[in-house]
Design a protein around this motif. Structure first.
Motif, short mmCIF file in Angstrom:
data_model
loop_
_atom_site.label_atom_id
_atom_site.label_comp_id
_atom_site.label_asym_id
_atom_site.label_seq_id
_atom_site.Cartn_x
_atom_site.Cartn_y
_atom_site.Cartn_z
N HIS A 222 0.82 -1.22 0.00
CA HIS A 222 0.00 0.00 0.00
C HIS A 222 0.85 1.27 0.00
CE1 HIS A 222 -3.10 -2.83 1.03
NE2 HIS A 222 -4.02 -1.93 1.29
N GLY B 238 -9.41 2.81 -1.36
CA GLY B 238 -9.71 1.50 -1.94
C GLY B 238 -11.08 1.48 -2.57
N ALA B 239 -12.01 2.25 -2.00
CA ALA B 239 -13.39 2.28 -2.52
C ALA B 239 -13.67 3.60 -3.24
CB ALA B 239 -14.36 2.11 -1.35
N GLY C 239 -11.28 -0.93 6.26
CA GLY C 239 -11.18 -2.36 5.92
C GLY C 239 -10.42 -3.12 6.99
N CYS D 8 -13.98 -5.34 3.96
CA CYS D 8 -14.29 -4.49 2.81
C CYS D 8 -15.72 -3.94 2.85
CB CYS D 8 -14.06 -5.28 1.52
SG CYS D 8 -13.99 -4.23 0.06
N GLU E 172 -15.60 -0.41 3.54
CA GLU E 172 -15.09 0.48 2.49
C GLU E 172 -16.03 0.47 1.28
OE1 GLU E 172 -11.03 0.58 1.52
OE2 GLU E 172 -10.35 0.27 3.56
N VAL E 173 -16.06 -0.67 0.59
CA VAL E 173 -16.90 -0.74 -0.61
C VAL E 173 -18.38 -0.69 -0.24
CG1 VAL E 173 -17.63 -2.37 -2.41
CG2 VAL E 173 -15.23 -1.74 -2.19
N THR F 152 -15.30 -9.37 2.79
CA THR F 152 -14.01 -9.38 3.47
C THR F 152 -12.98 -8.55 2.70
OG1 THR F 152 -13.39 -11.37 2.27
CG2 THR F 152 -14.37 -11.67 4.45
N CYS F 153 -11.92 -8.22 3.38
CA CYS F 153 -10.81 -7.49 2.73
C CYS F 153 -9.63 -8.46 2.60
CB CYS F 153 -10.43 -6.29 3.59
SG CYS F 153 -8.90 -5.53 3.03
N ASP F 154 -9.31 -8.81 1.36
CA ASP F 154 -8.24 -9.81 1.14
C ASP F 154 -7.43 -9.47 -0.10
OD1 ASP F 154 -10.33 -10.20 -0.62
OD2 ASP F 154 -10.58 -12.34 -0.23
N PRO F 155 -6.84 -8.27 -0.13
CA PRO F 155 -6.15 -7.84 -1.34
C PRO F 155 -4.92 -8.70 -1.65
CG PRO F 155 -5.68 -6.32 0.45
CD PRO F 155 -6.69 -7.29 0.98
N VAL G 103 -3.64 -2.74 -3.66
CA VAL G 103 -5.06 -2.36 -3.79
C VAL G 103 -5.45 -2.53 -5.27
CG1 VAL G 103 -6.78 -0.66 -3.09
CG2 VAL G 103 -4.58 -0.70 -1.98
N PRO H 159 -8.96 -7.87 -5.18
CA PRO H 159 -10.13 -7.67 -6.03
C PRO H 159 -10.59 -6.21 -6.13
CG PRO H 159 -10.83 -8.25 -3.83
CD PRO H 159 -9.34 -8.19 -3.79
N CYS H 160 -9.85 -5.28 -5.54
CA CYS H 160 -10.37 -3.93 -5.29
C CYS H 160 -10.87 -3.19 -6.54
CB CYS H 160 -9.30 -3.11 -4.58
SG CYS H 160 -8.35 -4.06 -3.38
N ARG I 217 -13.99 -4.68 -7.99
CA ARG I 217 -15.05 -4.63 -6.97
C ARG I 217 -15.73 -3.26 -6.95
NH1 ARG I 217 -13.62 -7.25 -1.35
NH2 ARG I 217 -13.95 -9.11 -2.61
N GLU J 222 -7.72 -6.69 5.90
CA GLU J 222 -6.59 -5.96 5.34
C GLU J 222 -5.24 -6.45 5.85
OE1 GLU J 222 -7.65 -1.86 5.18
OE2 GLU J 222 -6.23 -1.45 3.59
S1 SF4 Z 1 -10.47 -5.50 -0.54
FE1 SF4 Z 1 -9.43 -3.71 -1.42
S2 SF4 Z 1 -11.05 -2.12 -1.55
FE2 SF4 Z 1 -11.78 -3.69 -0.16
S3 SF4 Z 1 -11.17 -2.94 1.87
FE3 SF4 Z 1 -9.56 -4.33 1.16
S4 SF4 Z 1 -8.03 -3.00 0.20
FE4 SF4 Z 1 -9.94 -1.78 0.40
#
Ligand code: SF4
Length: 459
Positions: free
Chosen positions: A61, A293-294, A339, A344, A347-348, A385-388, A393, A396-397, A400, A446
């Motif tokens: 990040h 991220g969102a 996140g 997520c 955020e999203v 979930t947040c699983d980058p 980022v 899937p950001c 998504r 995250e």
């Molecule tokens: S998956 Fe990406 S957009 Fe969603 S909270 Fe995590 S880092 Fe942010």
């Protein structure tokens, strides 16, 4: 807690509000504190300690780079993203950091930038900065990046005092139910009520100009996103898609069949969101909405409205952002937009609810319909979930955001087809987001230790 719409929509740089914007703010505050205490020119070394999620996904990040830029006196809203690369190269080569752009100290990356797996008690995104003099410690502070670029320090965290702004608002609200009651009592739309609250900080002309500047930065971000191509940085080899899709759309705009128009409208929404999030992944100039991220969802839906609504106006932009801001405030006050705290969905999910509310407002919805639109937008992101992958980022950001932008439009549409009466209230959905986030295992918040982040690498 008084939160302004300008706390949620902030101009900064990518790729993350909590991992890039917040840490840069914290580092620049730290330098400000050294300056105020007349310590700057006694500093011989700075030690940076990253904890929890900032340590787990900070490298992907750009947390380390953001802190260095903050220590050099840069601020997220002012920094030119183009100078970051050259400044870092210079630092690596010379092993010298120009503190506050003027005081040169040695900075040995392997020694002075430290990554700790443990979490500090108050928040998963924590960092400690220590200024050493010759032979003694001069000053230290710990900062928590609590989402959306908001930062608190150790003293505030220990006091449990996250409420840094105590401005008295004429129509203060903590829940959606209170917001709707105020709208009913004063015969106001949500955007009108928000405007009245914003006037507690600045006059109407400044509010309008400020929101117009935010919209300008969002447009610039989309323009940059559709003009850049190639592979995104970070090593995953993710290709940018916005430019190609944009060119294809421009070439096929004459096809007016219903299916083509529907697909085309959706393509445009996708292109706007992809453009923003690709720029974010590349560390470009961004607006948090409410996070980086969102950051593609609100601008994608607003671009969609401005492109396809023939009589869309400057006033609509302001009303859209104010209403989206009201929903962001509710999510932040009653759950989280981080996140690292709730996954997520914070955020999203929050961004989807904000965009749905903004669109419903400018489409003429009643306050109850706006609340319904936000509720639908958030409800169908619960549990996300947040699983980058790779701590970047990107996956899937990026995609998504496009999916959530389309979902926000559908949420607004469904709410506008109803009368505002619905089964689950926005307050209950926000509470569910908070509880679900609390129950979620840390590997989905995250840290890149679960979900796609693990399976994508195994495959
Ligand atoms: S998956 Fe990406 S957009 Fe969603 S909270 Fe995590 S880092 Fe942010």
């Amino acid at each position: 807690m008084a939160i302004s719409v300008f706390d949620l929509f902030k101009i900064g740089i990518g790729p993350s509000s909590s991992h890039t914007v917040g840490p840069m703010h914290a580092a620049s505050e730290f330098v400000g504190a050294l300056r105020e205490r007349d310590l700057l020119e006694r500093v011989a070394r700075i030690e940076v300690r990253l904890y929890g999620s900032l340590s787990a996904t900070g490298a992907g990040h750009g947390t380390d780079r953001a802190i260095i830029m903050g220590l050099m006196g840069e601020r997220p809203e002012r920094i030119d993203p183009a100078i970051v690369g050259p400044c870092l190269e210079e630092l690596f080569e010379s092993q010298t950091l120009l503190l506050d752009s003027r005081w040169a100290i040695p900075f040995v990356w392997g020694r002075d930038m430290q990554w700790h797996e443990e979490c500090l008690p108050h928040h998963p995104n924590a960092m400690t900065l220590i200024a050493h003099g010759h032979g003694s410690e001069l000053y230290r502070n710990t900062f928590y990046s609590v989402g959306g670029g908001f930062v608190i320090d150790e003293q505030q965290a220990q006091a449990g005092d996250l409420d840094t702004d105590i401005t008295a608002l004429p129509y203060d609200f903590n829940t959606a139910a209170e917001l709707l009651a105020l709208c009913r009592m004063h015969s106001m739309r949500i955007s009108e009520l928000m405007m009245a609250n914003e006037k507690a900080w600045r006059d109407e002309a400044d509010i309008r100009a400020g929101l117009w500047r935010i919209w300008g930065a969002m447009r610039e971000c989309v323009d940059n996103g559709v003009s850049h191509e190639g592979v995104l940085p970070g090593g995953l080899n993710v290709r940018r898609r916005a430019r190609k899709l944009h060119q294809r759309l421009l070439a096929t705009e004459d096809d007016t069949s219903l299916i083509a128009s529907t697909f085309s409208a959706m393509d445009w929404v996708n292109v706007f969101a992809l453009a923003v999030n690709e720029e974010n992944a590349a560390g470009g100039r961004m607006v948090t909405a409410p996070t980086n991220g969102a950051a593609g969802i609100v601008p994608a839906v607003l671009h969609y409205y401005m492109k396809f609504q023939p009589d869309a106006s400057e006033r609509d932009v302001v009303d859209f952002l104010l209403t989206a801001g009201a929903v962001g405030i509710l999510c932040k006050k009653n759950a989280s937009i981080s996140g690292a705290e709730v996954g997520c969905q914070g955020e999203v999910g929050s961004a989807c609810a904000m965009a749905a509310a903004g669109l419903a407002e400018v489409m003429g919805a009643s306050p109850a319909q706006v609340e319904n639109a936000a509720e639908i937008g958030l409800e169908h992101n619960l549990g996300l979930t947040c699983d980058p992958v790779g701590g970047l980022v990107q996956v899937p950001c990026i995609e998504r955001n496009a999916i959530a932008a389309v979902k926000a439009i559908n949420a607004a549409q469904m709410a506008l087809r109803g009368d505002g009466d619905h089964f689950i209230s926005l307050d209950k959905v926000i509470r569910t987001m908070r509880d679900t986030g609390r129950d979620m295992q840390d590997k989905y918040k995250e840290t890149s230790r679960g979900g796609l982040a693990v399976n994508a690498i195994e495959c």
